[in-house]
Design a protein around this motif. Structure first.
Motif, PDB file in Angstrom:
ATOM      1  N   LEU A   1       0.846  -1.193   0.000  1.00 20.73           N
ATOM      2  CA  LEU A   1       0.000   0.000   0.000  1.00 20.73           C
ATOM      3  C   LEU A   1       0.882   1.243   0.000  1.00 20.73           C
ATOM      4  N   PRO A   2       0.468   2.286  -0.715  1.00 23.61           N
ATOM      5  CA  PRO A   2       1.263   3.518  -0.731  1.00 23.61           C
ATOM      6  C   PRO A   2       1.146   4.267   0.598  1.00 23.61           C
ATOM      7  N   ASN A   3       2.057   5.184   0.829  1.00 27.56           N
ATOM      8  CA  ASN A   3       2.036   5.992   2.050  1.00 27.56           C
ATOM      9  C   ASN A   3       1.009   7.116   1.981  1.00 27.56           C
ATOM     10  N   THR A   4       0.411   7.311   0.829  1.00 31.10           N
ATOM     11  CA  THR A   4      -0.600   8.356   0.672  1.00 31.10           C
ATOM     12  C   THR A   4      -1.972   7.818   1.050  1.00 31.10           C
ATOM     13  N   ALA A   5      -2.877   8.732   1.347  1.00 26.64           N
ATOM     14  CA  ALA A   5      -4.229   8.326   1.731  1.00 26.64           C
ATOM     15  C   ALA A   5      -5.119   8.065   0.525  1.00 26.64           C
ATOM     16  N   THR A   6      -4.687   8.495  -0.649  1.00 30.51           N
ATOM     17  CA  THR A   6      -5.533   8.376  -1.826  1.00 30.51           C
ATOM     18  C   THR A   6      -5.084   7.214  -2.696  1.00 30.51           C
TER      19      THR A   6
END
Length: 173
Positions: free
Chosen positions: A15-20
């Motif tokens: 999963l990316p570190n961004t929320a989107t």
């Protein structure tokens, strides 16, 4: 790591570190690894040739044969019944125009696969997956922990079958 490197190497559902981000889930398929590889090949072809005009006939040689063969066997009436169907130039145009996404990772699941897309993509990959011969009922998007099934008028695969080995799309008997 470039996006192409992530397509090839991030295969654990990272999963990316961004929320989107959104997760595309494909379920209930016979050969998940082949289906995921076809999807990866499609996106890599797009990334490698994103400056090529949408209308170029070269797309038919660059995109995976499975996607091209499925599309080329559709009849005009199919496009009116199934709103996930589009011609290849329209598919490429959507990928270009709505380029608020990046492939982040993928992973195989027991009967399918998941792809994590960073950013917002508004479901533009559903037609791409459908043109691999995947039915609507197999396609889901998860956003902010909430899952959304694919909703469309009629699925061409409810009245036709697609053989992923012979690449033939035929009316059901």
């Amino acid at each position: 790591m470039t996006e192409k490197e992530r397509i090839l190497n991030n295969n654990g559902g990272e999963l990316p570190n961004t929320a989107t981000y959104d997760i595309i889930s494909v379920r209930g398929v016979i050969n998940p690894e082949d289906e995921l590889n076809t999807f990866k090949q499609t996106i890599i072809a797009f990334l490698d040739n994103k400056d090529l005009k949408e209308e170029s006939s070269k797309w038919e040689k660059l995109l995976p044969k499975k996607l091209v063969e499925f599309t080329n066997q559709l009849e005009e009436d199919d496009y009116h019944k199934d709103d996930l169907l589009s011609h290849i130039p329209a598919m490429i145009d959507s990928l270009k125009r709505l380029r608020e996404w990046e492939w982040y990772s993928s992973k195989l699941t027991p009967n399918g696969f998941e792809v994590v897309m960073e950013g917002m993509f508004r479901g533009i990959f559903l037609p791409v997956l459908h043109h691999q011969g995947l039915p609507h009922k197999s396609l889901f998007i998860t956003r902010n922990g909430r899952e959304y099934p694919t909703r469309a008028i009629t699925d061409v695969l409810s009245y036709k079958t697609f053989d992923s080995k012979t690449l033939k799309l035929k009316k059901k008997k």
